[in-house]
Each structure stands twice: as C-alpha cells, then as structure tokens.
Design an enzyme around this catalytic site. Structure first.
Site, PDB file in Angstrom:
ATOM      1  N   GLY A   2      83.858   9.087 122.197  1.00  0.00           N
ATOM      2  CA  GLY A   2      85.181   8.805 121.684  1.00  0.00           C
ATOM      3  C   GLY A   2      85.835  10.048 121.121  1.00  0.00           C
ATOM      4  O   GLY A   2      85.271  10.714 120.264  1.00  0.00           O
ATOM      5  N   CYS A   3      87.006  10.387 121.599  1.00  0.00           N
ATOM      6  CA  CYS A   3      87.755  11.538 121.082  1.00  0.00           C
ATOM      7  C   CYS A   3      89.196  11.096 120.865  1.00  0.00           C
ATOM      8  O   CYS A   3      89.596  10.015 121.265  1.00  0.00           O
ATOM      9  CB  CYS A   3      87.714  12.710 122.062  1.00  0.00           C
ATOM     10  SG  CYS A   3      86.048  13.230 122.554  1.00  0.00           S
ATOM     11  N   THR A   4      89.989  11.946 120.215  1.00  0.00           N
ATOM     12  CA  THR A   4      91.417  11.697 120.057  1.00  0.00           C
ATOM     13  C   THR A   4      92.160  13.007 120.294  1.00  0.00           C
ATOM     14  O   THR A   4      91.780  14.041 119.734  1.00  0.00           O
ATOM     15  CB  THR A   4      91.752  11.159 118.648  1.00  0.00           C
ATOM     16  OG1 THR A   4      90.902  10.054 118.345  1.00  0.00           O
ATOM     17  CG2 THR A   4      93.204  10.725 118.577  1.00  0.00           C
ATOM     18  N   GLU A  95      89.071  14.293 126.986  1.00  0.00           N
ATOM     19  CA  GLU A  95      89.265  12.992 126.369  1.00  0.00           C
ATOM     20  C   GLU A  95      88.698  11.946 127.329  1.00  0.00           C
ATOM     21  O   GLU A  95      89.211  11.757 128.437  1.00  0.00           O
ATOM     22  CB  GLU A  95      90.763  12.734 126.147  1.00  0.00           C
ATOM     23  CG  GLU A  95      91.091  11.454 125.447  1.00  0.00           C
ATOM     24  CD  GLU A  95      90.820  11.530 123.958  1.00  0.00           C
ATOM     25  OE1 GLU A  95      90.513  10.477 123.371  1.00  0.00           O
ATOM     26  OE2 GLU A  95      90.924  12.634 123.387  1.00  0.00           O
TER      27      GLU A  95
END
Length: 502
Positions: A2-4, A95
């Site tokens: 999970g990245c943003t 991402e």
C-alpha cells in the site's frame, strides 16, 4: 503493497516546481529498512536480472548517474523506488494498483513459473521467468531518460516486451511536465500528462478517469498508450461507457468493497484538505464521501501547494474526523473503519522537486523521510552529488541510532504508544527539522553563485556540503526528539511505582 502518491503540476505548486511525492509502504507485518544513495554509471549493471521474477534484460551502455532509495537488505532485490538522474528527470515507482477480472483474463499477468522436476529426467519443465515489476522499474528506466515523456515511452516498451507480474502506477517528471503511467494487464499500459494547474491523488487503485484514445495513438500530446490498446479494448469489450468517452477506471480498474475501506478514503481526505470550500463536501448528505467511486483523479487546488502540505497529507490519519485512530471522539469502530495514509509500515517518503528557477546544476532536490510519517521529519537533499550523507545512507539490518532510518523508526514506535503525551515533541521536532531544511537550501543556493557551473567538482562540493550540513542538523534534532520521547515513554511504563510522595 500500500502506497499513496501526490503529483503537483508546476502551476499548482508554491514555487513553480513540478513535484512528485509518494509513500513507500511495506506489506502488513513487514518493515523494510531503506537508504538513499547515488548510483554512478560504473555501478549500473549492463545486464540486469530480477531477484523476484528471474527475468534477465540487457541494458544500454550509457547510463546516467542517479539517486535512488533502495532497500538496505537485498534478499528480495534492490527496489530503488524513487530518484532523480543527472538530466534532472525524476521517477517514482510504484503505486500498486487494482484491476478487474475482464482485464486480467484478456491479458494475464506475467508471473514466474518455477521449474518442475529434475533436469535431464523425463517430465522436466524448465523455469519460465516472469515480467518486470516494482523491484526493477527505476533501475531499468531512470538512468536512460532525458525527459518525463521519454520515461513513459521507455517503460512502456519494456512492459510490452517483457510484461509485468503486477498492476502499478509510475510517475515521471522533469522541469516542465509530469506524466503518470498505469499498467493494464500483463502487457498493456496507459499514460496521461498531468495538467500544469492541478494536483493528482493516487491511493492503491487505478486512477485515470478520462482518456483521449485518439491523442494517445496519434500525436500523444497529453495521452500515451500501448500501440494496440484500441484493439485490446474492442476485442475484449472493455469500454463500459454509454456515451463513447472512455473512462479507464471503469474499463481497467476496480470498484470493490475493499476499495471503499482501503483506497477511496485516502483520496477523499487529501482532496477535502486541498479544496476545503468545495460544495462536494458540504451538507448533511455531501455529494462525495470517503467511499465515493467518482472522486476525480485531479483537481485545481484552492491555493498553491507547499512541501509542508505534502508532508502533512502523506502523514495524515483523518485528523478532524471520527475516523482518526488517535481521536477521542467517535466510536472504536469508526476510528478503525478506514485505512489512513499515515500508517506504521511506511518504509520511506520521497518528494521529488524540480525547480525551474535554479540552474540545472542545482535544480533537483529529493526530500526524504523514513519510517512512519506521522512521527518523522522530511530532509532535503541535492541530487547532483557523488554521494549522500552517511546518516541517511548507512542503513543496515541492525537497529542503530546512528542511522536516520532506525532513529525515525524508534521515535515512531515509542510516540505512537504515548500519542497524546508526545505529540507536542513530535510537532516541534518536525517543524524545527523542516525549517532547518529550507534554510539549508536557501544558503546552499546562494553559495552556488560562487561556483562555476562548468566546474562539476566545485558544484558537487558545494551541494554535498549542504547535504552534510542538513544531515547533521537533523541528526541533532532527531536525537533530541528520541531522548524526549523515550523519557516520556519510560515514565509511562505500566510497572511504574511511586514510593516517594514528591
């Protein structure tokens, strides 16, 4: 993983820079120690083999120098993640994105197929390598591109040739443009140029919400795609639009229940902060909510966006709402309902800034932070250098407060457990460290006037001195913050017992 990601066009940023920023998050229960380094041409491989997929790729013989944020432990590969090359082109990868069954059925992911049996014996089936992925992208692309657009085209060609084993979004930027590429199935991809006056929010969900296929397969001014994308869409009935305007989210993405808990709330919070007066959030039943599928990919912000805005947003945990895990309002269920942006398992945050008002020799700054963003500090580093400061590059698998990664990780773990008692210490630490960073950049920019742009060694000496200065200042602030947080946490231990009445 999970990245943003947040992308900020040059007319939406506070100083005219293009800005690409992304949290790198590790899988649940796993923490990946990180470092920041400079990769020199002589250190760049000429034949690259992926640790995870075992694919082998020959690389050009003329790589540029570039910065990178690789893993400190290489058992699963390099994972260079984010950097800026000597042509002042930045890349952030990746991402992790979602897709749907129609796409994956039409163009399956290219996964490693292990060998079966024993060589030389009947029934032996040799290994079939997989495609390329997050482990590989920066190493395969960044040293060889002279513009953001070139980055899209080089990675797109590699995806078409070798395929990928995962869905990913990748950002490229130069002084003029930002481009965002999304993989679509095993071999296909789409890309869009970020308009100059907007910001983009990207949680772990395919994001581009409008696409000009004619432009992508024609002039490619604002859109690009794999050459057979139209045939791929038509043959597999992927276009779900009723009016003929392709929406990539509907065609290639997902709208699952998991997205409404894990992904869309993050985009909702960022957009609500950067456009607080939008009617989208107003009223008892607002048009856009944390679980809305139609949050726009990009928006024009109500004011220009700063480095501090980006740090705040990529550290955020739904402050001011009942969804904040540290909140004292709302129910326990509400406080754990949505996945916040600022989580415990951040590996690193890279904010890649290309400044148009500076000469090419000092144009690029890579802001770095390690571990959990709500509790860490962001440090600016010039990338036109031959080495990075030890404090940010010496990370190993050993817990060591001489390492910025480990010091940041320790502060986060202690402060989280005593949030209300330590939050003032954290706020003061972050403001002091980041103010010192801006001051260092201002001083070093001024000193650059005394260094000849043609004298590469003199330029690098000035920039390296600035990097070393800020690393030492930030180390002082980090040590002090760790000391304070440790004292508060120690006094709050459950086995404390007061014999003295004083």
């Amino acid at each position: 993983m999970g990245c943003t990601t947040i992308l900020v066009g040059k007319n939406a940023s506070y100083d005219g820079s293009t800005i690409v920023a992304r949290n790198e998050d590790s899988p649940t229960g796993i923490f990946n120690p990180k470092r920041v380094v400079i990769v020199h041409p002589e250190d760049q491989p000429r034949t690259y083999t992926s640790v995870l997929s075992h694919v082998t790729i020959d690389l050009p013989d003329d790589p540029m120098r570039y910065s990178a944020a690789p893993n400190a432990l290489l058992d699963k590969g390099l994972w260079a993640q984010a950097g800026i090359n000597s042509a002042n082109v930045a890349m952030s990868a990746t991402e992790t994105l979602t897709s749907n069954e129609r796409v994956l059925g039409a163009d399956p992911l290219v996964e490693l197929q292990p060998a079966q049996g024993t060589p030389g014996e009947d029934g032996y089936v040799p290994e079939v390598p997989g495609g390329i992925g997050e482990e590989d992208f920066v190493t395969l692309v960044l040293p060889y591109i002279n513009s953001a657009r070139e980055g899209v085209l080089r990675l797109g060609a590699l995806l078409e040739q070798h395929g990928t084993y995962e869905m990913n979004g990748i950002a490229f930027s130069d002084v003029d443009e930002i481009w965002w590429l999304e993989t679509v199935g095993g071999h296909h991809w789409i890309a869009r140029r970020v308009p100059d006056d907007v910001y983009v929010t990207m949680p772990n969900q395919l994001g581009i919400d409008e696409f000009d296929l004619d432009d992508a397969l024609g002039e490619g001014r604002n859109f690009l795609a794999s050459a057979d994308l139209k045939t791929f869409i038509d043959d597999n009935f992927l276009d779900l639009s009723r009016g003929g305007n392709l929406n990539p989210r509907d065609a290639f993405g997902s709208h699952s229940d998991a997205d409404h808990v894990y992904n869309t709330p993050r985009a909702w919070f960022i957009q609500k902060k950067l456009n607080p007066n939008s009617p989208d959030w107003q009223g008892a039943d607002p048009r856009l909510k944390p679980d809305s599928d139609n949050l726009p990919w990009c928006r024009v912000p109500e004011r220009k966006i700063t480095i501090e805005d980006i740090k705040y947003l990529l550290s955020s945990h739904f402050q001011g709402t009942v969804y904040d895990p540290y909140s004292t309002v709302g129910t326990e269920e509400e406080r754990s309902l949505f996945r916040p942006i600022g989580v415990n398992r951040h590996s690193q945050l890279a904010v890649l800034q290309i400044r148009p008002y500076r000469p090419e020799s000092s144009r690029a700054v890579q802001w770095m932070a390690y571990a959990s963003n709500p509790f860490n500090a962001l440090v600016p580093l010039y990338t036109n250098v031959s080495k990075m400061p030890d404090y940010l590059s010496n990370t190993t698998g050993r817990v060591d407060t001489d390492s910025f990664y480990w010091a940041s990780r320790l502060i986060a773990a202690l402060a989280d457990a005593h949030y209300f008692e330590t939050i003032n210490v954290i706020d003061e630490y972050q403001q002091a460290a980041q103010a010192a960073g801006h001051a260092m950049v201002k001083r070093t920019d001024a000193l650059m006037a005394e260094a000849s742009a043609e004298d590469e060694q003199a330029v690098q000496k000035v920039l390296e001195a600035g990097n070393e200065e800020i690393s030492q200042v930030v180390r002082t602030h980090t040590d002090a913050a760790l000391d304070s947080v440790l004292l508060i946490s120690s006094n709050g231990m459950r086995n404390g017992f007061k014999r003295s009445v004083k």
